[in-house]
Design a protein around this motif. Sequence first.
Motif, PDB file in Angstrom:
ATOM      1  N   HIS A  72      -9.678   0.284   9.691  1.00  0.00           N
ATOM      2  CA  HIS A  72      -8.237   0.386   9.928  1.00  0.00           C
ATOM      3  C   HIS A  72      -7.602  -0.974   9.725  1.00  0.00           C
ATOM      4  O   HIS A  72      -8.260  -2.004   9.897  1.00  0.00           O
ATOM      5  CB  HIS A  72      -7.964   0.852  11.364  1.00  0.00           C
ATOM      6  N   LEU A  86      -3.687  -3.057  -0.493  1.00  0.00           N
ATOM      7  CA  LEU A  86      -3.942  -1.770   0.162  1.00  0.00           C
ATOM      8  C   LEU A  86      -3.644  -0.579  -0.739  1.00  0.00           C
ATOM      9  O   LEU A  86      -4.060   0.541  -0.446  1.00  0.00           O
ATOM     10  CB  LEU A  86      -3.111  -1.663   1.439  1.00  0.00           C
ATOM     11  N   LEU A  98      -2.836   1.690   9.209  1.00  0.00           N
ATOM     12  CA  LEU A  98      -3.435   2.463   8.132  1.00  0.00           C
ATOM     13  C   LEU A  98      -4.913   2.675   8.411  1.00  0.00           C
ATOM     14  O   LEU A  98      -5.550   1.857   9.071  1.00  0.00           O
ATOM     15  CB  LEU A  98      -3.282   1.750   6.785  1.00  0.00           C
ATOM     16  N   ARG A 100      -8.706   3.820   6.505  1.00  0.00           N
ATOM     17  CA  ARG A 100      -9.423   3.979   5.232  1.00  0.00           C
ATOM     18  C   ARG A 100     -10.013   5.386   5.196  1.00  0.00           C
ATOM     19  O   ARG A 100     -10.747   5.779   6.099  1.00  0.00           O
ATOM     20  CB  ARG A 100     -10.535   2.947   5.125  1.00  0.00           C
ATOM     21  N   GLN A 104      -9.544   4.977   0.098  1.00  0.00           N
ATOM     22  CA  GLN A 104      -8.107   4.719  -0.022  1.00  0.00           C
ATOM     23  C   GLN A 104      -7.535   4.429   1.358  1.00  0.00           C
ATOM     24  O   GLN A 104      -8.083   4.874   2.365  1.00  0.00           O
ATOM     25  CB  GLN A 104      -7.383   5.954  -0.606  1.00  0.00           C
ATOM     26  N   TRP A 105      -6.414   3.724   1.373  1.00  0.00           N
ATOM     27  CA  TRP A 105      -5.724   3.474   2.639  1.00  0.00           C
ATOM     28  C   TRP A 105      -4.613   4.493   2.830  1.00  0.00           C
ATOM     29  O   TRP A 105      -3.843   4.748   1.911  1.00  0.00           O
ATOM     30  CB  TRP A 105      -5.161   2.050   2.671  1.00  0.00           C
TER      31      TRP A 105
END
Length: 124
Positions: A72, A86, A98, A100, A104-105
């Motif tokens: 995160h 990001l 955010l 993961r 991807q974020w």
Amino acid sequence: RSHVRAIGAELAAYLPVGSRLAVIDRLDNGVWALYVRYEVGRVARVSGISGGAAADPRALRAILDGEPAATHVWVHVPEPAIEAALGVVLAPHASHLLARENGQWRLLKSWPWPGYADPHLYDK
């Protein structure tokens, strides 16, 4: 400080036990990560990323992907280099959490700054 402390307390509800949270703010001197660590330290491992590493997308990605990789991120002040690292566009004048997911974020939550345009000047 008030914004960061209030959010730090709320972050714990979004972080699974054992998660690794990176606190990102190019101008942080370590105090924001310290505040967040105080609030979520029982749930997540917290590290701070600031300075040149937060201003260079490649360097930031390398840190986030290093061992152990961040699960995160909490972005205190969104900037183009951070967004590039990001792979997301973040709303201005807010901080963002955010996670993961599948490499991807993904944005989980945003918190608007309380009445100012730059927390480095006004969040006292």
